[in-house]
Scaffold this motif. Structure first.
Motif, mmCIF file in Angstrom:
data_model
loop_
_atom_site.group_PDB
_atom_site.id
_atom_site.type_symbol
_atom_site.label_atom_id
_atom_site.label_comp_id
_atom_site.label_asym_id
_atom_site.label_seq_id
_atom_site.Cartn_x
_atom_site.Cartn_y
_atom_site.Cartn_z
ATOM 1 N N CYS A 93 -15.648 -1.616 -62.965
ATOM 2 C CA CYS A 93 -14.776 -2.264 -63.733
ATOM 3 C C CYS A 93 -15.574 -2.525 -65.104
ATOM 4 O O CYS A 93 -16.268 -1.305 -65.577
ATOM 5 C CB CYS A 93 -14.429 -3.689 -63.051
ATOM 6 N N ASN A 94 -15.479 -3.423 -65.906
ATOM 7 C CA ASN A 94 -16.009 -3.388 -67.264
ATOM 8 C C ASN A 94 -16.938 -4.479 -67.541
ATOM 9 O O ASN A 94 -17.726 -4.012 -68.663
ATOM 10 C CB ASN A 94 -14.808 -3.595 -68.201
ATOM 11 N N SER A 95 -17.141 -5.410 -67.009
ATOM 12 C CA SER A 95 -17.941 -6.346 -67.259
ATOM 13 C C SER A 95 -18.651 -7.249 -66.294
ATOM 14 O O SER A 95 -18.223 -7.225 -64.928
ATOM 15 C CB SER A 95 -17.452 -7.404 -68.314
ATOM 16 N N GLY A 96 -19.752 -7.673 -66.545
ATOM 17 C CA GLY A 96 -20.481 -8.661 -65.357
ATOM 18 C C GLY A 96 -19.309 -9.805 -64.613
ATOM 19 O O GLY A 96 -19.373 -9.922 -63.701
ATOM 20 N N ALA A 97 -18.514 -10.525 -65.504
ATOM 21 C CA ALA A 97 -17.760 -11.476 -64.976
ATOM 22 C C ALA A 97 -16.676 -11.006 -64.229
ATOM 23 O O ALA A 97 -16.430 -11.315 -63.241
ATOM 24 C CB ALA A 97 -17.076 -12.191 -66.489
ATOM 25 N N GLU A 98 -16.158 -9.766 -64.819
ATOM 26 C CA GLU A 98 -15.120 -9.020 -64.042
ATOM 27 C C GLU A 98 -15.712 -8.746 -62.524
ATOM 28 O O GLU A 98 -15.022 -8.808 -61.556
ATOM 29 C CB GLU A 98 -14.578 -7.830 -64.833
ATOM 30 N N ALA A 99 -17.017 -8.265 -62.513
ATOM 31 C CA ALA A 99 -17.295 -7.752 -61.277
ATOM 32 C C ALA A 99 -17.557 -8.937 -60.415
ATOM 33 O O ALA A 99 -17.069 -8.785 -59.191
ATOM 34 C CB ALA A 99 -18.764 -7.346 -61.602
ATOM 35 N N ASN A 100 -18.053 -10.134 -60.861
ATOM 36 C CA ASN A 100 -18.161 -11.383 -60.010
ATOM 37 C C ASN A 100 -16.656 -11.616 -59.749
ATOM 38 O O ASN A 100 -16.643 -12.190 -58.422
ATOM 39 C CB ASN A 100 -19.157 -12.317 -60.826
#
Ligand SMILES: Cc1ncc(COP(=O)(O)O)c(C=O)c1O
Length: 400
Positions: A93-100
């Motif tokens: 995916c694209n960002s840390g928030a999206e990963a979590n």
């Protein structure tokens, strides 16, 4: 149109970067021990990274996940080897928030449960569930508030055990940083991480290791959670993964099975992002950057511990924090303006070091020398002129 003013910024315009250095529009050179918030893993504009991206740009930059993208499989294989979890499955995916967000979601799909355990001072990102699992009211909009997230004290095994014994069958996942970054560089006890593993296994919950800031080799192990010698079910990663190119992901243990359409993203795993991420792993391996992080990190920590004014020097590898006493509260801004050195902070009084994993020992030595100079200046009551020039008083370190 103006910019939506959510970032307290330093009055500096960076126009050029190389390795552990950046330059502003006036030609001043700065040592970057902040790494644009732990993002610069292999050094600014590493030539191999530039070449990989340039070569990819000549072929194809983007196509969606509706076709085969062999670079994704190459990335999965390389990542699996380097992090030692070859049987895990990669979702990009694209960002840390999206990963979590995706980690929490897939955990809930997996066991059909709703409750998430997070910990005091945790930071997991700004999207709805990630921010609900973040222990800072300033970031949580009313629409994000969720009764599904329970906060327990960090590193408190007993509290965790008691909660599981009473509510274990309702808990979908436990999310934890191996070293809390935004929270102020708080290292998770190895026993605590092992307890999370044990309780998650016993009760069928999913152990999610947030490696967005503390992962990707920064501590000398690929994931700082690895120090506990117990595997998580899902690891999230972002920041260092692309060395500044936006790319993120989660790796998921083999017992959690995928279903079509459960997760998805338009941009995640595009050709350019994969090329950048592959370049990063190649350089980490080729230049033995995890070993460098241990070596230079140890030097920095030892030196910092010998400076009597600094308190509670802590961290691992090149993720280091220390408390600054009130008398030296201008230290960070003086480092920036006098020594031309970027560092990170965590409120109220922590300086954080998050440099590139390729930081050279002699740059670390220069930093220590400059730091001692600034402490001496502040001890002797000088440095007021500098403070007046400094515009920034940020709520957190999140000047990104
Ligand atoms: C531990 C941790 N998780 C998640 C995030 C969110 O990452 P991003 O800003 O890429 O969404 C951060 C960002 O600082 C972080 O430190």
């Amino acid at each position: 149109m103006t910019l939506f003013d959510v970032y307290p910024i330093n009055d500096i315009t960076i126009v050029k970067a190389k390795g552990s250095y950046v330059w502003d529009d006036k030609g001043d050179q700065y040592l970057d021990l902040y790494g644009g918030h732990a993002v610069i893993s292999i050094g600014h504009l590493h030539p191999h990274w530039v070449q990989r991206i340039e070569e990819q740009l000549q072929k194809i930059a983007f196509y969606s996940n509706s076709v085969r993208i062999p670079l994704q499989q190459q990335l999965a294989e390389k990542l699996g080897k380097i992090c030692g979890k070859e049987d895990y499955q990669l979702f990009l995916c694209n960002s840390g928030a999206e990963a979590n967000e995706n980690a929490l979601k897939i955990a809930s799909f997996h066991n059909g449960r709703k409750k998430v355990i997070a910990f005091s001072k945790a930071f997991h990102g700004r999207t709805s569930l990630a921010v609900a699992a973040t222990d800072n009211k300033n970031y949580v909009a009313p629409v994000n508030e969720s009764e599904n997230v329970i906060f327990l004290p960090f590193n408190d095994e007993q509290a965790l055990e008691d909660f599981f014994h009473q509510n274990g069958k309702e808990i979908s996942s436990v999310i934890v940083e191996g070293i809390q970054g935004v929270g102020g560089i708080n290292v998770a006890d190895e026993d605590f991480l092992r307890k999370i593993r044990e309780l998650c296994t016993e009760y069928g919950a999913v152990y999610i290791a947030d490696g967005v800031q503390c992962g990707y080799g920064r501590t000398g192990k690929f994931f700082s959670h690895d120090f506990a010698g117990a595997n998580a079910d899902i690891y999230s990663m972002a920041k260092g993964m692309g060395n500044g190119f936006p790319v993120a992901g989660i790796i998921i243990a083999p017992h959690i099975k995928p279903k079509h359409f459960q997760l998805g993203t338009t941009f995640g795993g595009n050709h350019l992002a994969c090329a950048a991420a592959l370049a990063v792993l190649e350089v980490i391996e080729e230049e033995k950057l995890m070993g460098n992080a241990v070596m230079v990190g140890k030097y920095l920590k030892d030196e910092l511990e010998n400076i009597p004014e600094l308190r509670r020097v802590r961290g691992r590898g090149l993720m280091i924090g220390f408390d600054v006493p009130d008398e030296l509260k201008d230290l960070r801004k003086n480092l920036l303006w006098n020594q031309k050195t970027f560092t990170g902070e965590a409120k109220p009084n922590v300086i954080r070091l998050l440099p590139s994993l390729a930081l050279k020992k002699r740059d670390a030595e220069d930093f220590i020398e400059g730091l001692k100079e600034e402490i001496q200046m502040l001890n002797s009551g000088q440095g007021a002129e500098v403070s007046e020039r400094t515009p920034v008083e940020s709520d957190t370190t999140e000047a990104k």
